[in-house]
Motif scaffolding. Structure first.
Motif, PDB file in Angstrom:
ATOM      1  N   SER A 132     -10.834   6.545  -5.840  1.00 51.49           N
ATOM      2  CA  SER A 132      -9.952   5.609  -5.875  1.00 51.49           C
ATOM      3  C   SER A 132      -8.401   6.004  -5.872  1.00 51.49           C
ATOM      4  O   SER A 132      -7.798   5.372  -5.240  1.00 51.49           O
ATOM      5  CB  SER A 132     -10.297   4.697  -7.357  1.00 51.49           C
ATOM      6  N   PHE A 133      -8.291   7.173  -6.572  1.00 49.50           N
ATOM      7  CA  PHE A 133      -6.978   7.707  -6.429  1.00 49.50           C
ATOM      8  C   PHE A 133      -6.193   7.937  -5.060  1.00 49.50           C
ATOM      9  O   PHE A 133      -5.395   7.487  -4.674  1.00 49.50           O
ATOM     10  CB  PHE A 133      -6.695   9.039  -7.204  1.00 49.50           C
ATOM     11  N   TRP A 134      -7.187   8.618  -4.040  1.00 53.33           N
ATOM     12  CA  TRP A 134      -6.696   8.988  -2.955  1.00 53.33           C
ATOM     13  C   TRP A 134      -6.661   7.446  -2.136  1.00 53.33           C
ATOM     14  O   TRP A 134      -5.761   7.401  -1.376  1.00 53.33           O
ATOM     15  CB  TRP A 134      -7.570   9.674  -2.219  1.00 53.33           C
ATOM     16  N   LEU A 135      -7.565   6.608  -2.332  1.00 55.23           N
ATOM     17  CA  LEU A 135      -7.470   5.370  -1.595  1.00 55.23           C
ATOM     18  C   LEU A 135      -6.335   4.584  -1.715  1.00 55.23           C
ATOM     19  O   LEU A 135      -5.781   4.142  -1.055  1.00 55.23           O
ATOM     20  CB  LEU A 135      -9.022   4.562  -1.814  1.00 55.23           C
ATOM     21  N   MET A 136      -5.948   4.508  -2.922  1.00 55.67           N
ATOM     22  CA  MET A 136      -4.683   3.535  -3.681  1.00 55.67           C
ATOM     23  C   MET A 136      -3.677   4.433  -3.105  1.00 55.67           C
ATOM     24  O   MET A 136      -2.521   3.791  -2.447  1.00 55.67           O
ATOM     25  CB  MET A 136      -4.786   3.515  -5.111  1.00 55.67           C
ATOM     26  N   LEU A 137      -3.561   5.689  -2.939  1.00 56.94           N
ATOM     27  CA  LEU A 137      -2.225   6.473  -2.871  1.00 56.94           C
ATOM     28  C   LEU A 137      -1.930   6.022  -1.018  1.00 56.94           C
ATOM     29  O   LEU A 137      -1.020   5.828  -0.816  1.00 56.94           O
ATOM     30  CB  LEU A 137      -2.614   7.716  -2.897  1.00 56.94           C
ATOM     31  N   VAL A 138      -2.996   6.127  -0.359  1.00 57.62           N
ATOM     32  CA  VAL A 138      -3.017   5.797   1.153  1.00 57.62           C
ATOM     33  C   VAL A 138      -2.471   4.365   1.239  1.00 57.62           C
ATOM     34  O   VAL A 138      -1.668   4.144   1.937  1.00 57.62           O
ATOM     35  CB  VAL A 138      -4.435   6.005   1.729  1.00 57.62           C
ATOM     36  N   ILE A 139      -3.133   3.359   0.456  1.00 62.53           N
ATOM     37  CA  ILE A 139      -2.847   2.096   0.873  1.00 62.53           C
ATOM     38  C   ILE A 139      -1.272   1.649   0.326  1.00 62.53           C
ATOM     39  O   ILE A 139      -0.367   0.991   1.120  1.00 62.53           O
ATOM     40  CB  ILE A 139      -3.632   1.210  -0.332  1.00 62.53           C
ATOM     41  N   LEU A 140      -0.785   2.357  -0.642  1.00 56.41           N
ATOM     42  CA  LEU A 140       0.825   2.305  -1.270  1.00 56.41           C
ATOM     43  C   LEU A 140       1.415   2.924  -0.076  1.00 56.41           C
ATOM     44  O   LEU A 140       2.594   2.117   0.160  1.00 56.41           O
ATOM     45  CB  LEU A 140       0.864   3.148  -2.499  1.00 56.41           C
ATOM     46  N   ARG A 141       1.119   4.141   0.521  1.00 57.31           N
ATOM     47  CA  ARG A 141       2.039   4.616   1.614  1.00 57.31           C
ATOM     48  C   ARG A 141       2.118   3.740   2.798  1.00 57.31           C
ATOM     49  O   ARG A 141       3.026   3.955   3.330  1.00 57.31           O
ATOM     50  CB  ARG A 141       1.713   6.113   1.670  1.00 57.31           C
ATOM     51  N   VAL A 142       0.752   3.286   3.206  1.00 56.81           N
ATOM     52  CA  VAL A 142       0.809   2.722   4.589  1.00 56.81           C
ATOM     53  C   VAL A 142       1.162   1.007   4.608  1.00 56.81           C
ATOM     54  O   VAL A 142       1.361   0.495   5.596  1.00 56.81           O
ATOM     55  CB  VAL A 142      -0.339   2.817   5.324  1.00 56.81           C
ATOM     56  N   THR A 143       1.301   0.498   3.124  1.00 54.32           N
ATOM     57  CA  THR A 143       1.901  -0.732   3.254  1.00 54.32           C
ATOM     58  C   THR A 143       3.271  -0.772   2.712  1.00 54.32           C
ATOM     59  O   THR A 143       3.542  -2.019   2.208  1.00 54.32           O
ATOM     60  CB  THR A 143       0.894  -1.371   2.043  1.00 54.32           C
ATOM     61  N   ALA A 144       4.043   0.140   3.065  1.00 54.54           N
ATOM     62  CA  ALA A 144       5.421   0.074   2.732  1.00 54.54           C
ATOM     63  C   ALA A 144       6.072  -0.004   3.921  1.00 54.54           C
ATOM     64  O   ALA A 144       5.929   0.683   5.044  1.00 54.54           O
ATOM     65  CB  ALA A 144       5.982   0.979   1.864  1.00 54.54           C
ATOM     66  N   GLY A 145       7.270  -0.723   3.850  1.00 52.93           N
ATOM     67  CA  GLY A 145       8.189  -0.592   5.133  1.00 52.93           C
ATOM     68  C   GLY A 145       7.707  -1.336   6.543  1.00 52.93           C
ATOM     69  O   GLY A 145       6.922  -2.123   6.271  1.00 52.93           O
ATOM     70  N   ALA A 146       7.932  -0.388   7.257  1.00 51.27           N
ATOM     71  CA  ALA A 146       7.255  -0.838   8.898  1.00 51.27           C
ATOM     72  C   ALA A 146       5.910  -1.130   9.171  1.00 51.27           C
ATOM     73  O   ALA A 146       5.583  -1.605   9.966  1.00 51.27           O
ATOM     74  CB  ALA A 146       8.089   0.056   9.802  1.00 51.27           C
ATOM     75  N   TYR A 147       5.045  -0.280   8.142  1.00 42.61           N
ATOM     76  CA  TYR A 147       3.661  -0.121   8.306  1.00 42.61           C
ATOM     77  C   TYR A 147       2.996  -1.712   7.736  1.00 42.61           C
ATOM     78  O   TYR A 147       2.085  -1.787   8.185  1.00 42.61           O
ATOM     79  CB  TYR A 147       3.026   0.944   7.657  1.00 42.61           C
ATOM     80  N   GLU A 148       3.659  -2.323   6.967  1.00 47.62           N
ATOM     81  CA  GLU A 148       2.979  -3.411   6.155  1.00 47.62           C
ATOM     82  C   GLU A 148       2.360  -4.071   7.072  1.00 47.62           C
ATOM     83  O   GLU A 148       2.991  -4.730   8.191  1.00 47.62           O
ATOM     84  CB  GLU A 148       4.065  -4.011   5.238  1.00 47.62           C
ATOM     85  N   GLN A 149       1.197  -4.456   6.689  1.00 47.55           N
ATOM     86  CA  GLN A 149       0.346  -5.610   7.478  1.00 47.55           C
ATOM     87  C   GLN A 149       0.079  -5.155   9.205  1.00 47.55           C
ATOM     88  O   GLN A 149      -0.298  -6.166   9.736  1.00 47.55           O
ATOM     89  CB  GLN A 149       0.872  -6.824   7.387  1.00 47.55           C
ATOM     90  N   GLY A 150       0.451  -4.089   9.449  1.00 47.21           N
ATOM     91  CA  GLY A 150       0.385  -3.611  10.669  1.00 47.21           C
ATOM     92  C   GLY A 150      -1.199  -3.261  11.050  1.00 47.21           C
ATOM     93  O   GLY A 150      -1.991  -2.804  10.385  1.00 47.21           O
ATOM     94  N   LEU A 151      -1.500  -3.006  12.494  1.00 44.29           N
ATOM     95  CA  LEU A 151      -2.898  -2.591  12.689  1.00 44.29           C
ATOM     96  C   LEU A 151      -2.993  -1.195  12.409  1.00 44.29           C
ATOM     97  O   LEU A 151      -4.074  -0.806  11.938  1.00 44.29           O
ATOM     98  CB  LEU A 151      -2.821  -2.629  14.181  1.00 44.29           C
ATOM     99  N   LEU A 152      -1.925  -0.159  12.405  1.00 47.05           N
ATOM    100  CA  LEU A 152      -2.133   1.107  11.981  1.00 47.05           C
ATOM    101  C   LEU A 152      -2.522   1.326  10.443  1.00 47.05           C
ATOM    102  O   LEU A 152      -3.189   2.060   9.990  1.00 47.05           O
ATOM    103  CB  LEU A 152      -0.745   1.815  12.164  1.00 47.05           C
TER     104      LEU A 152
END
Length: 238
Positions: A132-152
């Motif tokens: 859960s730690f790793w999943l949430m860390l990934v979520i936080l990192r890829v849903t910030a800034g330009a990545y947010e809600q993108g396909l990536l």
């Protein structure tokens, strides 16, 4: 956000969590009966359904579909506290609905894809916290800034769920989600180990929030007082 808009969000969270259970734990039940999917297929089903939910419902509610994710976004300052309770209630309702649908196709006595420790509660709790730690860390990192809600972002989060389910599923179930575990546990009436899958994901994801803060870039100043690096971009909405 208006009341109508909040209702839309809650509907999306309930629907998304129901679909997560229907296809994720549904895959486990289908494999239980037919052996057609295998462990790898079940792990793939979880990763793929997460990707589909994020892409389909993310713009409406953020596609948390996980009480621990909602709590972690609130702790990170990216989700309003007054909406945590309604979101969690909608997710749990969706999980019960999804498990109810799975029960319609399950054989008598099936645990409906419940998450269970393979080698005792201690190992399962530790694994759930780490996953859960790793999943949430990934979520936080890829849903910030330009990545947010993108396909990536959706692909990365789905791949993380797939990887963790593939590697750790046989040991602890790789839940990372209290709703995913409580749905089958409540419908099947097997609650003995359910606490592991509430405590582990919540604790692990809160630790991820702390780790994400440590990873944020800070403005550095050279001896002359000139800034030499800018901070990271602002956080995105959950």
């Amino acid at each position: 956000m208006t009341t109508t808009r909040l209702r839309h969000c809650l509907l999306a969270e309930a629907l998304g969590t129901a679909v997560l259970l229907a296809f994720g734990t549904g895959a486990a039940v289908v494999d239980e009966q037919t052996h057609a999917l295998g462990h790898g297929g079940v792990a793939a089903a979880f990763g793929l359904v997460v990707l589909v939910i994020i892409q389909g419902l993310g713009p409406t509610s953020g596609a948390h579909v996980n009480p621990a994710v909602t709590v972690a976004f609130w702790a990170a300052g990216r989700f309003p506290g007054r909406r945590v309770g309604p979101y969690v209630a909608a997710q749990l309702a969706g999980a019960l609905l999804g498990s109810g649908l799975v029960r319609l196709v399950a054989a008598p006595g099936s645990l409906l894809g419940a998450t269970l420790p393979a080698h005792g509660p201690g190992q399962a709790l530790g694994l759930e916290m780490f996953l859960s730690f790793w999943l949430m860390l990934v979520i936080l990192r890829v849903t910030a800034g330009a990545y947010e809600q993108g396909l990536l972002a959706g692909l990365t989060i789905g791949a993380t769920v797939w990887l963790e389910a593939l590697v750790a599923g046989p040991l602890c179930g790789a839940s990372m989600n209290p709703a995913r575990s409580l749905g089958p546990a409540l419908v099947a009436g097997h609650l003995a180990d359910a606490w592991l899958y509430v405590l582990g994901p919540v604790a692990g994801m809160l630790l991820a929030v702390a780790a994400d803060r440590l990873l944020q870039l800070r403005t550095a100043v050279d001896p002359a007082g000139t800034p030499v690096s800018a901070g990271a971009g602002g956080p995105g909405a959950g």
